[in-house]
Design an enzyme around this catalytic site. Structure first.
Site, short mmCIF file in Angstrom:
data_model
loop_
_atom_site.label_atom_id
_atom_site.label_comp_id
_atom_site.label_asym_id
_atom_site.label_seq_id
_atom_site.Cartn_x
_atom_site.Cartn_y
_atom_site.Cartn_z
N ASN A 88 -20.37 22.89 -33.04
CA ASN A 88 -20.79 21.52 -32.78
C ASN A 88 -19.78 20.50 -33.31
O ASN A 88 -18.63 20.85 -33.56
CB ASN A 88 -22.21 21.25 -33.30
CG ASN A 88 -23.02 20.40 -32.33
OD1 ASN A 88 -22.61 19.31 -31.96
ND2 ASN A 88 -24.17 20.91 -31.91
N ARG A 89 -20.22 19.26 -33.51
CA ARG A 89 -19.28 18.16 -33.73
C ARG A 89 -19.20 17.72 -35.18
O ARG A 89 -20.19 17.76 -35.90
CB ARG A 89 -19.69 16.96 -32.85
CG ARG A 89 -19.53 17.25 -31.36
CD ARG A 89 -20.19 16.20 -30.48
NE ARG A 89 -19.94 16.51 -29.07
CZ ARG A 89 -20.70 17.35 -28.34
NH1 ARG A 89 -21.75 17.94 -28.89
NH2 ARG A 89 -20.39 17.58 -27.08
N HIS A 114 -16.46 22.39 -32.12
CA HIS A 114 -16.43 23.85 -32.03
C HIS A 114 -15.17 24.49 -32.63
O HIS A 114 -14.61 25.44 -32.06
CB HIS A 114 -16.58 24.29 -30.57
CG HIS A 114 -17.94 24.05 -29.99
ND1 HIS A 114 -19.09 23.99 -30.77
CD2 HIS A 114 -18.35 23.85 -28.70
CE1 HIS A 114 -20.13 23.78 -29.98
NE2 HIS A 114 -19.72 23.68 -28.73
N HIS A 187 -21.97 30.85 -27.89
CA HIS A 187 -22.09 29.79 -26.87
C HIS A 187 -22.37 30.36 -25.48
O HIS A 187 -21.80 29.89 -24.49
CB HIS A 187 -20.81 28.95 -26.85
CG HIS A 187 -21.01 27.53 -26.43
ND1 HIS A 187 -21.57 27.19 -25.21
CD2 HIS A 187 -20.72 26.36 -27.05
CE1 HIS A 187 -21.60 25.86 -25.11
NE2 HIS A 187 -21.10 25.34 -26.21
N SER A 188 -23.24 31.36 -25.38
CA SER A 188 -23.58 31.91 -24.06
C SER A 188 -24.37 30.91 -23.22
O SER A 188 -25.23 30.20 -23.73
CB SER A 188 -24.38 33.20 -24.21
OG SER A 188 -23.55 34.24 -24.67
N TYR A 189 -24.04 30.88 -21.93
CA TYR A 189 -24.78 30.09 -20.94
C TYR A 189 -25.66 31.04 -20.15
O TYR A 189 -25.17 31.98 -19.52
CB TYR A 189 -23.83 29.43 -19.95
CG TYR A 189 -23.02 28.26 -20.46
CD1 TYR A 189 -23.19 26.99 -19.92
CD2 TYR A 189 -22.04 28.43 -21.43
CE1 TYR A 189 -22.43 25.91 -20.36
CE2 TYR A 189 -21.27 27.37 -21.86
CZ TYR A 189 -21.47 26.11 -21.32
OH TYR A 189 -20.69 25.06 -21.75
N ASP A 253 -28.30 17.69 -24.65
CA ASP A 253 -27.20 18.27 -25.43
C ASP A 253 -27.43 17.83 -26.87
O ASP A 253 -26.66 17.07 -27.43
CB ASP A 253 -25.85 17.79 -24.91
CG ASP A 253 -24.68 18.55 -25.54
OD1 ASP A 253 -24.93 19.54 -26.26
OD2 ASP A 253 -23.51 18.16 -25.32
N GLN A 288 -29.15 24.08 -30.77
CA GLN A 288 -28.59 23.14 -29.80
C GLN A 288 -29.03 23.61 -28.42
O GLN A 288 -28.61 24.67 -27.94
CB GLN A 288 -27.06 23.09 -29.88
CG GLN A 288 -26.43 22.00 -29.03
CD GLN A 288 -26.39 20.65 -29.71
OE1 GLN A 288 -26.78 20.52 -30.87
NE2 GLN A 288 -25.91 19.63 -29.02
N GLU A 316 -28.00 27.47 -28.74
CA GLU A 316 -27.06 27.83 -29.81
C GLU A 316 -27.74 27.63 -31.17
O GLU A 316 -28.01 26.51 -31.57
CB GLU A 316 -25.82 26.95 -29.73
CG GLU A 316 -25.10 26.98 -28.39
CD GLU A 316 -24.26 25.73 -28.17
OE1 GLU A 316 -23.28 25.54 -28.92
OE2 GLU A 316 -24.60 24.94 -27.27
#
Length: 351
Positions: A88-89, A114, A187-189, A253, A288, A316
């Protein structure tokens, strides 16, 4: 019933001449997951629908080349990758530890995202195949002091293993010789339609959370933990992802503040047409939920399928964004002599 197994095949060559491997794990009862030691990326995840037909429920590519193209680098969706040192940020790529300032890359507008320009998802990890754990793949990586601006030599181990009850279990361990922020995730979609649904807006989602972290227009937390009740962020009762997404500027998000402590069920997704379900269990304080808002159809993945906006969703498990600059958030600083441990499971089923 087939026996659990793990096998390795070459996956492709990196620009520096190193070869990445692809590991195929099967649990003997219908689950198959493929993982490359390049970035610890989960490339394929086959789970059965209610008819017993397996389908691949994650976004990605069939070869290493797909993860190295200019188009992929430009879009930078982090498909399936291990994220670190800090998922994340981090605001403006800056934080201080023990009074010392540190500066990181700003690779997401004005902020650090990330792990920086070359995070853990772009490193070649050392891999060991383990059969006695069900099957399992152990990945290790030593992140040297100063890598991407972070302090300390950080030794990271990630154990991917398939359980008998059809879960991909991810166990994270890390140690450091100098205090450093740490926030590891995958980070799987996911798209539980496995190619039968172009987007995930019809997926049903439940999140076991009463609050979320409010963010500014660059997606940095303001520090407020706002109740979800009465807002489009309330997934305490099941809603489809698309039902209220238009009420959220930019789409979902955000970090949800999870209820409870310890290893517990925190989220569940369901795709009505195929019947597939995905349960997420973790010991982390946050998750997330990202609805693939920045996908734009520019990437063509497995079976020649383009990945459009909302083509996949991420869940996540994590600590909160910008935690190094938010003293009221749960601590993310790993100290020398400590061992970081965390577990997350993605458990598949049908209904």
């Amino acid at each position: 019933m087939a026996q659990p197994s793990i096998t390795a095949t070459p996956f492709g060559e990196l620009p520096n001449g190193q070869t990445a491997q692809l590991f195929t794990l099967t649990n003997g009862s219908g689950l198959e997951v493929r993982i490359t030691n390049y970035g610890g990326i989960v490339t394929h995840f086959f789970a059965a629908d209610r008819q017993g037909q397996p389908g691949d429920i994650v976004l990605g590519f069939d070869s290493l080349a797909g993860y190295l193209t200019d188009a992929y680098t430009a879009a930078n969706p982090y498909f399936g990758g291990l994220i670190g040192r800090f998922g994340n940020r981090i605001k403006e790529g800056r934080f201080a530890l023990n009074g010392q300032p540190f500066t990181l890359a700003t690779n997401n507008g004005p902020n650090h995202l990330h792990g920086g320009q070359h995070g853990f998802n772009q490193q070649l990890w050392h891999a060991e195949m383990l059969v006695d754990l069900g099957p399992a793949l152990r990945l290790t990586y030593l992140s040297p002091d100063g890598e991407e601006g972070y302090p300390g030599n950080l030794a990271v181990t990630v154990l991917y293993r398939l359980t008998a009850d059809n879960a991909l279990r991810i166990e994270y361990t890390a140690t450091t010789d100098r205090a450093t922020p740490l926030n590891l995730t995958n980070h799987s979609y996911f798209n539980l339609g496995a190619g039968t649904t172009p987007d995930i807006l019809g997926h049903e989602l439940t999140l076991h959370a009463d609050r979320y972290t409010v963010v500014d227009d660059t997606l940095i937390p303001t520090g407020e933990l706002r109740p979800v009740a009465g807002t489009p962020f309330d997934f305490g009762q099941t809603h489809t992802i698309g039902e209220r997404i238009g009420q959220v500027p930019g789409g979902y998000d955000h970090n949800w503040v999870l209820r409870g402590e310890g290893f517990r069920l925190v989220a569940e997704a369901h795709e009505p047409a195929t019947g597939r379900t995905l349960q997420v269990l973790t010991d982390q304080p946050g998750i997330q939920f990202y609805a693939g808002n920045f996908l734009a159809g520019t990437l063509t993945g497995k079976q020649g399928r383009a990945y459009p906006k909302h083509g996949g969703f991420c869940l996540e498990t994590q600590h909160f964004p910008d935690s190094p600059n938010q003293p009221a958030f749960p601590n993310t600083v790993l100290q020398p002599g400590e061992v970081f441990r965390s577990v997350t499971e993605y458990r598949c089923g049908v209904r």
